[in-house]
Write a protein that holds these residues in place. Structure first.
Motif, PDB file in Angstrom:
ATOM      1  N   VAL A   1       1.112  -0.999  -0.056  1.00  0.00           N
ATOM      2  CA  VAL A   1      -0.064   0.077   0.671  1.00  0.00           C
ATOM      3  C   VAL A   1       1.055   1.186  -0.175  1.00  0.00           C
ATOM      4  O   VAL A   1       0.226   2.321  -0.055  1.00  0.00           O
ATOM      5  CB  VAL A   1      -0.678   0.171   1.499  1.00  0.00           C
ATOM      6  N   SER A   2       1.977   1.554   0.573  1.00  0.00           N
ATOM      7  CA  SER A   2       3.165   2.009   0.393  1.00  0.00           C
ATOM      8  C   SER A   2       3.817   2.721  -0.843  1.00  0.00           C
ATOM      9  O   SER A   2       4.055   3.211  -1.574  1.00  0.00           O
ATOM     10  CB  SER A   2       3.332   2.345   1.827  1.00  0.00           C
ATOM     11  N   GLY A   3       4.540   1.009  -1.116  1.00  0.00           N
ATOM     12  CA  GLY A   3       5.816   1.393  -1.903  1.00  0.00           C
ATOM     13  C   GLY A   3       5.228   1.212  -3.471  1.00  0.00           C
ATOM     14  O   GLY A   3       6.162   1.861  -4.082  1.00  0.00           O
ATOM     15  N   ILE A   4       3.082   0.896  -3.852  1.00  0.00           N
ATOM     16  CA  ILE A   4       3.596   1.266  -5.201  1.00  0.00           C
ATOM     17  C   ILE A   4       3.520   2.285  -5.361  1.00  0.00           C
ATOM     18  O   ILE A   4       3.723   2.525  -6.351  1.00  0.00           O
ATOM     19  CB  ILE A   4       2.191   0.548  -4.930  1.00  0.00           C
ATOM     20  N   PRO A   5       2.671   2.845  -4.659  1.00  0.00           N
ATOM     21  CA  PRO A   5       1.727   4.721  -4.943  1.00  0.00           C
ATOM     22  C   PRO A   5       3.241   5.808  -4.744  1.00  0.00           C
ATOM     23  O   PRO A   5       3.810   6.220  -5.312  1.00  0.00           O
ATOM     24  CB  PRO A   5       1.354   4.849  -4.108  1.00  0.00           C
ATOM     25  N   ALA A   6       4.746   5.174  -3.768  1.00  0.00           N
ATOM     26  CA  ALA A   6       5.929   5.373  -4.213  1.00  0.00           C
ATOM     27  C   ALA A   6       6.801   5.549  -5.527  1.00  0.00           C
ATOM     28  O   ALA A   6       7.338   6.211  -5.745  1.00  0.00           O
ATOM     29  CB  ALA A   6       6.801   5.162  -3.133  1.00  0.00           C
ATOM     30  N   ALA A   7       6.218   4.309  -5.970  1.00  0.00           N
ATOM     31  CA  ALA A   7       7.513   3.228  -7.344  1.00  0.00           C
ATOM     32  C   ALA A   7       6.413   4.633  -8.408  1.00  0.00           C
ATOM     33  O   ALA A   7       7.676   5.425  -9.238  1.00  0.00           O
ATOM     34  CB  ALA A   7       7.007   2.004  -7.415  1.00  0.00           C
ATOM     35  N   ARG A   8       5.055   4.646  -8.755  1.00  0.00           N
ATOM     36  CA  ARG A   8       4.891   5.117  -9.540  1.00  0.00           C
ATOM     37  C   ARG A   8       5.136   6.679  -9.145  1.00  0.00           C
ATOM     38  O   ARG A   8       5.375   7.509  -9.874  1.00  0.00           O
ATOM     39  CB  ARG A   8       3.209   5.238  -9.654  1.00  0.00           C
ATOM     40  N   VAL A   9       4.738   6.823  -8.311  1.00  0.00           N
ATOM     41  CA  VAL A   9       4.732   8.581  -8.272  1.00  0.00           C
ATOM     42  C   VAL A   9       6.699   9.082  -8.183  1.00  0.00           C
ATOM     43  O   VAL A   9       7.296  10.305  -9.536  1.00  0.00           O
ATOM     44  CB  VAL A   9       4.642   9.406  -6.724  1.00  0.00           C
ATOM     45  N   LEU A  10       8.185   8.186  -7.704  1.00  0.00           N
ATOM     46  CA  LEU A  10       8.805   8.532  -8.311  1.00  0.00           C
ATOM     47  C   LEU A  10       9.383   8.914  -9.767  1.00  0.00           C
ATOM     48  O   LEU A  10       9.804   9.209 -10.059  1.00  0.00           O
ATOM     49  CB  LEU A  10      10.159   7.780  -6.832  1.00  0.00           C
ATOM     50  N   ARG A  11       8.291   7.540 -10.392  1.00  0.00           N
ATOM     51  CA  ARG A  11       8.935   7.625 -11.634  1.00  0.00           C
ATOM     52  C   ARG A  11       7.915   8.795 -12.585  1.00  0.00           C
ATOM     53  O   ARG A  11       8.867   8.950 -13.878  1.00  0.00           O
ATOM     54  CB  ARG A  11       7.996   5.890 -12.119  1.00  0.00           C
ATOM     55  N   GLY A  12       6.923   8.744 -12.150  1.00  0.00           N
ATOM     56  CA  GLY A  12       6.067  10.269 -12.901  1.00  0.00           C
ATOM     57  C   GLY A  12       7.171  11.150 -12.937  1.00  0.00           C
ATOM     58  O   GLY A  12       7.073  12.226 -13.819  1.00  0.00           O
ATOM     59  N   LEU A  13       7.347  11.607 -11.291  1.00  0.00           N
ATOM     60  CA  LEU A  13       8.765  12.307 -11.546  1.00  0.00           C
ATOM     61  C   LEU A  13      10.670  12.281 -12.006  1.00  0.00           C
ATOM     62  O   LEU A  13      11.003  13.378 -12.368  1.00  0.00           O
ATOM     63  CB  LEU A  13       8.798  13.207  -9.662  1.00  0.00           C
TER      64      LEU A  13
END
Length: 472
Positions: free
Chosen positions: A18-30
Protein backbone atom coordinates in the motif's frame (compact mmCIF):
# COMPACT_ATOMS: atom_id res chain seq x y z
CA UNK A 1 13.68 18.51 -2.39
CA UNK A 2 12.04 20.09 -5.47
CA UNK A 3 10.59 18.23 -8.43
CA UNK A 4 13.45 19.09 -10.77
CA UNK A 5 16.00 17.31 -8.56
CA UNK A 6 14.23 13.97 -9.11
CA UNK A 7 15.06 13.74 -12.79
CA UNK A 8 17.57 10.93 -13.23
CA UNK A 9 17.85 10.32 -9.49
CA UNK A 10 18.37 6.65 -8.62
CA UNK A 11 15.86 5.61 -5.97
CA UNK A 12 15.28 2.19 -4.45
CA UNK A 13 11.79 1.53 -3.08
CA UNK A 14 11.78 -1.17 -0.38
CA UNK A 15 8.62 -3.23 -0.41
CA UNK A 16 5.56 -3.63 -2.57
CA UNK A 17 2.16 -2.92 -1.05
CA UNK A 18 0.00 0.00 0.00
CA UNK A 19 2.94 2.39 0.40
CA UNK A 20 5.59 0.99 -1.92
CA UNK A 21 3.53 0.87 -5.10
CA UNK A 22 2.27 4.50 -4.90
CA UNK A 23 5.79 5.66 -4.03
CA UNK A 24 7.27 3.87 -7.04
CA UNK A 25 4.65 5.32 -9.37
CA UNK A 26 5.08 8.86 -8.06
CA UNK A 27 8.87 8.75 -8.22
CA UNK A 28 8.85 7.33 -11.73
CA UNK A 29 6.41 10.05 -12.76
CA UNK A 30 8.86 12.64 -11.43
CA UNK A 31 11.59 11.27 -13.67
CA UNK A 32 13.55 9.17 -11.17
CA UNK A 33 15.15 5.84 -12.04
CA UNK A 34 13.22 3.54 -9.70
CA UNK A 35 14.09 0.03 -8.55
CA UNK A 36 11.66 -1.81 -6.27
CA UNK A 37 13.02 -4.60 -4.08
CA UNK A 38 10.74 -7.04 -2.31
CA UNK A 39 11.36 -10.01 -0.03
CA UNK A 40 8.37 -11.96 -1.33
CA UNK A 41 8.01 -13.59 -4.74
CA UNK A 42 4.43 -14.84 -4.88
CA UNK A 43 1.67 -14.59 -7.46
CA UNK A 44 0.39 -11.26 -6.15
CA UNK A 45 3.87 -9.75 -6.07
CA UNK A 46 4.52 -10.86 -9.64
CA UNK A 47 1.28 -9.24 -10.82
CA UNK A 48 2.22 -5.99 -9.06
CA UNK A 49 5.69 -6.16 -10.55
CA UNK A 50 4.26 -6.52 -14.07
CA UNK A 51 2.20 -3.35 -13.61
CA UNK A 52 5.18 -1.36 -12.37
CA UNK A 53 7.52 -2.65 -15.06
CA UNK A 54 5.08 -1.35 -17.65
CA UNK A 55 5.79 2.12 -16.22
CA UNK A 56 9.54 1.68 -16.57
CA UNK A 57 10.20 0.61 -12.98
CA UNK A 58 12.73 -2.16 -12.31
CA UNK A 59 11.48 -4.78 -9.86
CA UNK A 60 13.57 -7.37 -7.97
CA UNK A 61 11.43 -9.99 -6.27
CA UNK A 62 12.77 -12.26 -3.57
CA UNK A 63 15.76 -10.00 -3.08
CA UNK A 64 15.15 -7.31 -0.47
CA UNK A 65 18.62 -7.45 1.06
CA UNK A 66 20.94 -6.11 -1.64
CA UNK A 67 21.58 -2.40 -2.15
CA UNK A 68 21.32 -1.59 -5.84
CA UNK A 69 24.51 -0.07 -7.17
CA UNK A 70 24.25 3.70 -7.60
CA UNK A 71 21.29 4.10 -5.23
CA UNK A 72 21.04 7.70 -4.01
CA UNK A 73 17.93 7.33 -1.83
CA UNK A 74 15.83 4.53 -0.32
CA UNK A 75 12.09 4.95 0.22
CA UNK A 76 10.87 2.17 2.47
CA UNK A 77 7.58 0.62 3.44
CA UNK A 78 7.04 1.47 7.13
CA UNK A 79 7.10 -2.13 8.33
CA UNK A 80 10.65 -2.88 7.20
CA UNK A 81 12.82 -3.12 10.33
CA UNK A 82 15.81 -0.79 10.75
CA UNK A 83 18.19 -3.74 11.10
CA UNK A 84 17.44 -5.08 7.60
CA UNK A 85 20.67 -5.80 5.69
CA UNK A 86 19.53 -3.37 2.97
CA UNK A 87 19.44 -0.52 5.48
CA UNK A 88 22.72 -1.46 7.11
CA UNK A 89 24.33 -1.38 3.66
CA UNK A 90 22.68 2.00 2.97
CA UNK A 91 24.02 3.46 6.22
CA UNK A 92 27.52 2.25 5.36
CA UNK A 93 27.22 3.85 1.90
CA UNK A 94 25.78 7.11 3.28
CA UNK A 95 22.43 6.66 1.52
CA UNK A 96 19.41 8.38 3.11
CA UNK A 97 16.34 6.32 4.03
CA UNK A 98 12.85 7.83 3.93
CA UNK A 99 9.43 6.38 4.53
CA UNK A 100 6.36 7.16 2.44
CA UNK A 101 5.35 9.80 5.01
CA UNK A 102 8.68 11.57 4.60
CA UNK A 103 8.31 11.41 0.82
CA UNK A 104 4.82 12.89 0.99
CA UNK A 105 6.03 15.63 3.33
CA UNK A 106 8.88 16.55 0.97
CA UNK A 107 6.61 16.60 -2.09
CA UNK A 108 4.01 18.98 -0.66
CA UNK A 109 3.42 22.11 -2.66
CA UNK A 110 3.93 25.67 -1.34
CA UNK A 111 0.22 25.99 -0.45
CA UNK A 112 -0.09 22.50 1.04
CA UNK A 113 -2.65 21.78 3.74
CA UNK A 114 -1.22 21.68 7.27
CA UNK A 115 -1.17 18.36 9.11
CA UNK A 116 -2.88 17.62 12.43
CA UNK A 117 -1.12 14.40 13.42
CA UNK A 118 -1.99 11.62 15.87
CA UNK A 119 -0.04 8.67 17.22
CA UNK A 120 -0.21 6.41 20.28
CA UNK A 121 -0.28 2.75 21.14
CA UNK A 122 -4.08 2.61 20.92
CA UNK A 123 -6.90 4.80 19.67
CA UNK A 124 -5.14 6.41 16.70
CA UNK A 125 -7.64 5.52 14.00
CA UNK A 126 -10.69 6.42 16.08
CA UNK A 127 -9.18 9.76 17.11
CA UNK A 128 -8.19 10.68 13.56
CA UNK A 129 -11.64 9.83 12.25
CA UNK A 130 -13.24 11.84 15.06
CA UNK A 131 -10.94 14.74 14.19
CA UNK A 132 -11.87 14.56 10.51
CA UNK A 133 -15.56 14.52 11.45
CA UNK A 134 -15.10 17.65 13.59
CA UNK A 135 -13.16 19.43 10.84
CA UNK A 136 -15.88 18.55 8.33
CA UNK A 137 -18.53 19.88 10.71
CA UNK A 138 -16.56 23.14 10.73
CA UNK A 139 -16.93 23.34 6.94
CA UNK A 140 -13.31 22.53 6.21
CA UNK A 141 -12.10 20.38 3.31
CA UNK A 142 -10.29 17.51 5.00
CA UNK A 143 -9.53 13.80 4.91
CA UNK A 144 -8.40 11.14 7.37
CA UNK A 145 -5.11 9.88 5.93
CA UNK A 146 -1.84 8.11 6.72
CA UNK A 147 -1.77 4.82 8.57
CA UNK A 148 -5.56 4.83 8.42
CA UNK A 149 -5.38 3.37 4.92
CA UNK A 150 -5.55 6.42 2.63
CA UNK A 151 -2.18 7.10 1.05
CA UNK A 152 -0.62 10.38 2.10
CA UNK A 153 0.98 10.60 -1.33
CA UNK A 154 -2.47 10.51 -2.91
CA UNK A 155 -3.70 13.20 -0.52
CA UNK A 156 -0.70 15.45 -1.10
CA UNK A 157 -0.41 15.03 -4.87
CA UNK A 158 -4.04 14.39 -5.88
CA UNK A 159 -6.36 16.83 -7.61
CA UNK A 160 -8.47 17.48 -4.51
CA UNK A 161 -7.37 20.47 -2.49
CA UNK A 162 -7.64 20.26 1.28
CA UNK A 163 -7.70 22.94 3.96
CA UNK A 164 -6.20 20.64 6.58
CA UNK A 165 -5.39 16.92 6.92
CA UNK A 166 -6.09 14.59 9.87
CA UNK A 167 -3.07 12.27 9.82
CA UNK A 168 -2.64 8.95 11.62
CA UNK A 169 1.01 7.98 12.06
CA UNK A 170 2.42 4.72 13.39
CA UNK A 171 5.73 4.41 15.21
CA UNK A 172 7.12 2.73 12.09
CA UNK A 173 6.15 5.67 9.90
CA UNK A 174 7.53 8.20 12.36
CA UNK A 175 10.87 6.35 12.52
CA UNK A 176 11.37 7.00 8.82
CA UNK A 177 10.06 10.62 8.77
CA UNK A 178 12.91 12.81 10.08
CA UNK A 179 11.78 16.15 8.65
CA UNK A 180 8.04 15.99 9.44
CA UNK A 181 6.80 19.19 11.10
CA UNK A 182 3.10 19.17 11.97
CA UNK A 183 0.83 22.12 12.73
CA UNK A 184 -0.17 20.30 15.93
CA UNK A 185 0.13 16.71 17.11
CA UNK A 186 -1.05 14.32 19.81
CA UNK A 187 0.41 11.23 21.47
CA UNK A 188 -2.61 9.46 22.97
CA UNK A 189 -0.85 6.92 25.19
CA UNK A 190 2.26 4.77 25.43
CA UNK A 191 2.40 1.08 26.32
CA UNK A 192 4.78 -1.70 25.27
CA UNK A 193 4.07 -2.69 21.66
CA UNK A 194 6.12 -3.58 18.57
CA UNK A 195 9.21 -3.94 20.75
CA UNK A 196 10.52 -6.65 18.43
CA UNK A 197 10.68 -3.96 15.71
CA UNK A 198 12.02 -1.06 17.78
CA UNK A 199 14.31 -3.08 20.03
CA UNK A 200 13.28 -1.44 23.32
CA UNK A 201 10.53 0.57 24.97
CA UNK A 202 12.83 3.59 24.97
CA UNK A 203 13.33 3.40 21.20
CA UNK A 204 9.59 2.88 20.66
CA UNK A 205 8.75 5.95 22.76
CA UNK A 206 11.41 8.03 21.01
CA UNK A 207 9.92 7.24 17.62
CA UNK A 208 6.45 8.16 18.88
CA UNK A 209 7.88 11.41 20.21
CA UNK A 210 9.11 12.42 16.77
CA UNK A 211 5.55 13.54 16.04
CA UNK A 212 6.07 16.58 18.28
CA UNK A 213 9.27 17.79 16.59
CA UNK A 214 8.78 21.24 15.09
CA UNK A 215 5.11 21.54 16.07
CA UNK A 216 3.80 25.02 15.42
CA UNK A 217 0.75 25.49 17.67
CA UNK A 218 0.06 22.60 20.09
CA UNK A 219 1.59 19.41 21.46
CA UNK A 220 -1.36 17.45 22.86
CA UNK A 221 -0.59 14.90 25.59
CA UNK A 222 -2.49 12.56 27.90
CA UNK A 223 -2.46 13.89 31.47
CA UNK A 224 -3.07 10.34 32.75
CA UNK A 225 0.03 9.03 30.95
CA UNK A 226 3.11 10.96 32.14
CA UNK A 227 5.27 9.38 29.44
CA UNK A 228 3.40 11.37 26.79
CA UNK A 229 4.05 14.65 28.64
CA UNK A 230 7.72 13.68 28.95
CA UNK A 231 7.88 13.47 25.16
CA UNK A 232 6.49 17.01 24.91
CA UNK A 233 9.18 18.28 27.27
CA UNK A 234 11.86 16.66 25.13
CA UNK A 235 10.55 18.02 21.83
CA UNK A 236 12.13 20.90 19.94
CA UNK A 237 9.11 22.96 18.84
CA UNK A 238 8.50 26.33 17.26
CA UNK A 239 8.41 29.33 19.54
CA UNK A 240 4.94 29.82 21.00
CA UNK A 241 3.87 26.19 20.61
CA UNK A 242 1.92 25.09 23.70
CA UNK A 243 1.61 21.88 25.69
CA UNK A 244 -2.09 20.96 25.89
CA UNK A 245 -3.26 18.12 28.13
CA UNK A 246 -6.45 16.09 28.10
CA UNK A 247 -7.95 14.34 31.11
CA UNK A 248 -11.09 12.44 32.06
CA UNK A 249 -11.36 14.63 35.16
CA UNK A 250 -11.85 18.39 35.59
CA UNK A 251 -9.21 20.15 33.46
CA UNK A 252 -6.50 22.44 34.78
CA UNK A 253 -5.59 25.53 32.74
CA UNK A 254 -4.22 24.52 29.30
CA UNK A 255 -6.17 21.26 29.42
CA UNK A 256 -9.40 19.77 28.07
CA UNK A 257 -11.41 17.55 30.39
CA UNK A 258 -14.77 16.47 31.74
CA UNK A 259 -16.99 18.26 34.28
CA UNK A 260 -20.43 16.88 35.22
CA UNK A 261 -20.78 14.95 31.97
CA UNK A 262 -19.60 17.88 29.82
CA UNK A 263 -16.44 18.00 27.68
CA UNK A 264 -14.85 21.36 28.44
CA UNK A 265 -11.92 23.39 27.13
CA UNK A 266 -9.62 25.38 29.42
CA UNK A 267 -6.87 25.66 26.84
CA UNK A 268 -8.18 27.65 23.88
CA UNK A 269 -10.21 30.27 25.77
CA UNK A 270 -9.48 33.76 26.99
CA UNK A 271 -8.36 33.90 30.62
CA UNK A 272 -8.01 30.14 30.92
CA UNK A 273 -7.15 30.51 34.61
CA UNK A 274 -10.80 31.31 35.30
CA UNK A 275 -12.81 30.42 32.21
CA UNK A 276 -13.86 27.18 30.50
CA UNK A 277 -15.74 26.54 27.25
CA UNK A 278 -18.36 23.80 26.93
CA UNK A 279 -17.67 21.69 23.82
CA UNK A 280 -20.02 18.70 23.94
CA UNK A 281 -21.69 16.24 26.26
CA UNK A 282 -20.25 12.85 27.11
CA UNK A 283 -23.41 11.42 25.54
CA UNK A 284 -22.30 12.93 22.20
CA UNK A 285 -19.35 10.49 22.14
CA UNK A 286 -20.08 7.15 20.46
CA UNK A 287 -19.55 4.90 22.37
CA UNK A 288 -19.08 6.84 25.65
CA UNK A 289 -16.51 4.41 27.09
CA UNK A 290 -13.74 6.13 29.10
CA UNK A 291 -10.97 5.53 26.60
CA UNK A 292 -13.19 6.75 23.77
CA UNK A 293 -13.98 9.95 25.68
CA UNK A 294 -10.21 10.43 25.94
CA UNK A 295 -9.97 9.97 22.16
CA UNK A 296 -12.69 12.60 21.70
CA UNK A 297 -10.86 15.07 23.95
CA UNK A 298 -7.62 14.59 21.99
CA UNK A 299 -9.45 15.12 18.69
CA UNK A 300 -11.17 18.20 20.11
CA UNK A 301 -7.83 19.61 21.31
CA UNK A 302 -6.29 19.32 17.84
CA UNK A 303 -9.36 20.83 16.22
CA UNK A 304 -9.38 23.72 18.68
CA UNK A 305 -5.66 24.25 18.05
CA UNK A 306 -6.59 24.74 14.41
CA UNK A 307 -9.23 27.32 15.37
CA UNK A 308 -12.42 25.23 15.12
CA UNK A 309 -15.43 26.65 16.97
CA UNK A 310 -17.00 24.72 19.89
CA UNK A 311 -20.26 23.95 18.03
CA UNK A 312 -18.31 22.08 15.33
CA UNK A 313 -16.68 19.88 17.99
CA UNK A 314 -20.12 18.91 19.26
CA UNK A 315 -21.58 18.38 15.79
CA UNK A 316 -18.56 16.40 14.60
CA UNK A 317 -18.64 14.06 17.59
CA UNK A 318 -22.36 13.50 17.17
CA UNK A 319 -21.87 12.64 13.49
CA UNK A 320 -18.98 10.24 14.10
CA UNK A 321 -19.57 6.50 13.77
CA UNK A 322 -16.80 4.15 14.95
CA UNK A 323 -15.26 1.55 12.67
CA UNK A 324 -16.32 -2.06 12.99
CA UNK A 325 -14.75 -4.25 15.70
CA UNK A 326 -13.98 -1.32 18.01
CA UNK A 327 -16.23 -1.75 21.07
CA UNK A 328 -19.06 -2.49 18.67
CA UNK A 329 -22.39 -3.54 20.14
CA UNK A 330 -23.49 -6.65 18.23
CA UNK A 331 -26.72 -7.61 19.97
CA UNK A 332 -28.56 -8.11 23.25
CA UNK A 333 -29.49 -11.75 23.84
CA UNK A 334 -31.52 -12.77 26.91
CA UNK A 335 -30.64 -9.53 28.66
CA UNK A 336 -26.90 -9.85 27.99
CA UNK A 337 -25.00 -7.34 25.80
CA UNK A 338 -22.46 -8.78 23.34
CA UNK A 339 -19.59 -6.41 22.47
CA UNK A 340 -17.00 -6.92 19.72
CA UNK A 341 -13.65 -5.29 20.41
CA UNK A 342 -11.54 -7.55 18.22
CA UNK A 343 -9.31 -4.52 17.56
CA UNK A 344 -8.04 -4.88 21.15
CA UNK A 345 -4.96 -6.79 19.99
CA UNK A 346 -2.73 -5.87 22.96
CA UNK A 347 -3.12 -5.63 26.73
CA UNK A 348 -3.33 -1.83 26.80
CA UNK A 349 -6.31 -1.82 24.44
CA UNK A 350 -8.00 -4.67 26.28
CA UNK A 351 -7.55 -2.89 29.62
CA UNK A 352 -9.35 0.18 28.27
CA UNK A 353 -12.16 -1.98 26.92
CA UNK A 354 -12.57 -3.95 30.15
CA UNK A 355 -12.73 -0.68 32.10
CA UNK A 356 -15.86 0.32 30.18
CA UNK A 357 -18.14 -2.50 31.42
CA UNK A 358 -19.13 -4.28 34.64
CA UNK A 359 -19.77 -7.18 35.16
CA UNK A 360 -18.11 -8.91 32.24
CA UNK A 361 -17.75 -12.36 30.74
CA UNK A 362 -14.46 -11.91 28.90
CA UNK A 363 -13.49 -13.78 25.73
CA UNK A 364 -9.72 -13.54 25.32
CA UNK A 365 -6.68 -15.16 23.75
CA UNK A 366 -4.73 -15.44 20.52
CA UNK A 367 -1.10 -14.61 19.75
CA UNK A 368 0.45 -12.80 22.72
CA UNK A 369 3.34 -11.20 20.77
CA UNK A 370 5.55 -11.48 23.85
CA UNK A 371 3.05 -9.76 26.15
CA UNK A 372 2.41 -10.60 29.80
CA UNK A 373 -1.04 -10.41 31.36
CA UNK A 374 -0.61 -10.07 35.13
CA UNK A 375 -1.18 -6.31 35.28
CA UNK A 376 -4.20 -6.50 32.97
CA UNK A 377 -5.85 -9.26 34.98
CA UNK A 378 -5.05 -7.66 38.33
CA UNK A 379 -6.64 -4.36 37.28
CA UNK A 380 -9.74 -6.01 35.77
CA UNK A 381 -10.38 -8.91 38.17
CA UNK A 382 -13.22 -7.28 40.11
CA UNK A 383 -15.20 -6.74 36.90
CA UNK A 384 -15.05 -10.34 35.71
CA UNK A 385 -18.04 -12.69 35.98
CA UNK A 386 -16.16 -15.32 34.00
CA UNK A 387 -13.56 -15.83 31.28
CA UNK A 388 -13.53 -17.93 28.12
CA UNK A 389 -10.07 -18.53 26.62
CA UNK A 390 -9.24 -19.41 23.03
CA UNK A 391 -6.13 -19.24 20.85
CA UNK A 392 -2.52 -20.32 20.83
CA UNK A 393 -1.28 -18.38 23.87
CA UNK A 394 -4.36 -18.67 26.10
CA UNK A 395 -2.27 -20.46 28.76
CA UNK A 396 -0.49 -17.18 29.56
CA UNK A 397 -3.81 -15.53 30.37
CA UNK A 398 -5.02 -18.58 32.30
CA UNK A 399 -1.92 -18.48 34.49
CA UNK A 400 -2.39 -14.76 35.18
CA UNK A 401 -6.02 -15.41 36.11
CA UNK A 402 -4.95 -18.18 38.51
CA UNK A 403 -2.57 -15.75 40.23
CA UNK A 404 -4.77 -12.66 40.41
CA UNK A 405 -8.40 -13.79 40.01
CA UNK A 406 -8.56 -17.38 41.27
CA UNK A 407 -12.24 -17.09 42.14
CA UNK A 408 -13.30 -16.22 38.58
CA UNK A 409 -14.65 -19.18 36.56
CA UNK A 410 -12.49 -19.92 33.52
CA UNK A 411 -13.40 -22.00 30.47
CA UNK A 412 -10.25 -23.00 28.60
CA UNK A 413 -11.20 -24.04 25.06
CA UNK A 414 -8.27 -26.09 23.83
CA UNK A 415 -8.86 -24.99 20.25
CA UNK A 416 -7.35 -22.71 17.64
CA UNK A 417 -9.68 -23.62 14.77
CA UNK A 418 -12.04 -20.97 13.45
CA UNK A 419 -15.04 -22.82 14.85
CA UNK A 420 -13.76 -22.13 18.35
CA UNK A 421 -15.42 -18.70 18.35
CA UNK A 422 -18.91 -20.19 18.17
CA UNK A 423 -18.09 -22.45 21.11
CA UNK A 424 -16.64 -19.49 23.01
CA UNK A 425 -19.80 -17.44 22.57
CA UNK A 426 -21.97 -20.33 23.81
CA UNK A 427 -19.76 -20.84 26.85
CA UNK A 428 -19.86 -17.09 27.56
CA UNK A 429 -23.66 -17.14 27.31
CA UNK A 430 -23.73 -19.97 29.83
CA UNK A 431 -21.66 -17.96 32.31
CA UNK A 432 -23.46 -14.64 31.81
CA UNK A 433 -26.46 -13.33 33.74
CA UNK A 434 -29.00 -10.70 32.62
CA UNK A 435 -27.36 -7.28 32.83
CA UNK A 436 -23.89 -8.65 32.10
CA UNK A 437 -21.69 -7.88 29.11
CA UNK A 438 -19.97 -10.55 27.04
CA UNK A 439 -16.87 -8.74 25.82
CA UNK A 440 -14.60 -10.12 23.13
CA UNK A 441 -11.44 -8.08 23.76
CA UNK A 442 -8.71 -10.67 23.09
CA UNK A 443 -5.61 -8.72 24.24
CA UNK A 444 -3.80 -10.73 21.55
CA UNK A 445 -3.26 -10.74 17.82
CA UNK A 446 -5.53 -12.87 15.64
CA UNK A 447 -3.21 -14.62 13.19
CA UNK A 448 -3.20 -17.96 14.99
CA UNK A 449 -6.85 -18.43 13.97
CA UNK A 450 -7.79 -15.66 11.51
CA UNK A 451 -6.15 -13.62 8.78
CA UNK A 452 -6.77 -10.39 10.75
CA UNK A 453 -8.76 -8.91 13.61
CA UNK A 454 -11.62 -8.02 11.23
CA UNK A 455 -12.21 -11.70 10.42
CA UNK A 456 -12.08 -12.54 14.11
CA UNK A 457 -14.66 -9.87 14.86
CA UNK A 458 -16.90 -11.10 12.07
CA UNK A 459 -16.71 -14.64 13.47
CA UNK A 460 -17.76 -13.34 16.89
CA UNK A 461 -20.67 -11.35 15.43
CA UNK A 462 -21.83 -14.36 13.38
CA UNK A 463 -21.74 -16.57 16.48
CA UNK A 464 -23.76 -14.04 18.47
CA UNK A 465 -26.37 -13.79 15.73
CA UNK A 466 -26.65 -17.58 15.60
CA UNK A 467 -27.20 -17.59 19.36
CA UNK A 468 -29.83 -14.86 19.09
CA UNK A 469 -31.69 -16.73 16.33
CA UNK A 470 -31.83 -19.91 18.44
CA UNK A 471 -33.23 -18.03 21.44
CA UNK A 472 -35.89 -16.02 19.60
Amino acid sequence: MTAVTWTGKRVTVAGLGVSGIPAARVLRGLGAHVTVVNDGDDERSRAQATELEALGVTVRLGDGATLTEGTELIVTAPGWKPDKPLFLAAAEAGVEIWGDVELAWRLRGPDAAPWLAVTGTNGKTTTVRMLASILEAAGLRTAAVGNIGVSLLDAVLGDEKYDVLAVELSSYQLHWAPSLRAHSAAVLNLAPDHLDWHGSMEAYAADKGRIYQGNQVACVYNAADPATEDLVREADVEEGCRAIGFTLGPPAPSQLGVVDGILVDRAFVTNRQKNAQELAEVADVNPPAPHNIANALAAAALARAYGVEPAAVRDGLRAFRPDAHRIEHVADVAGVAYIDDSKATNTHAAEASLAAYDPIVWIAGGLAKGATFDELVEKSAKRLRGVVLIGADRELIREALARHAPEVPVVDLDRTDTGAMSAAVREAARLARPGDTVLMAPACASMDMYTNYNKRGEAFADAVRELAAERD
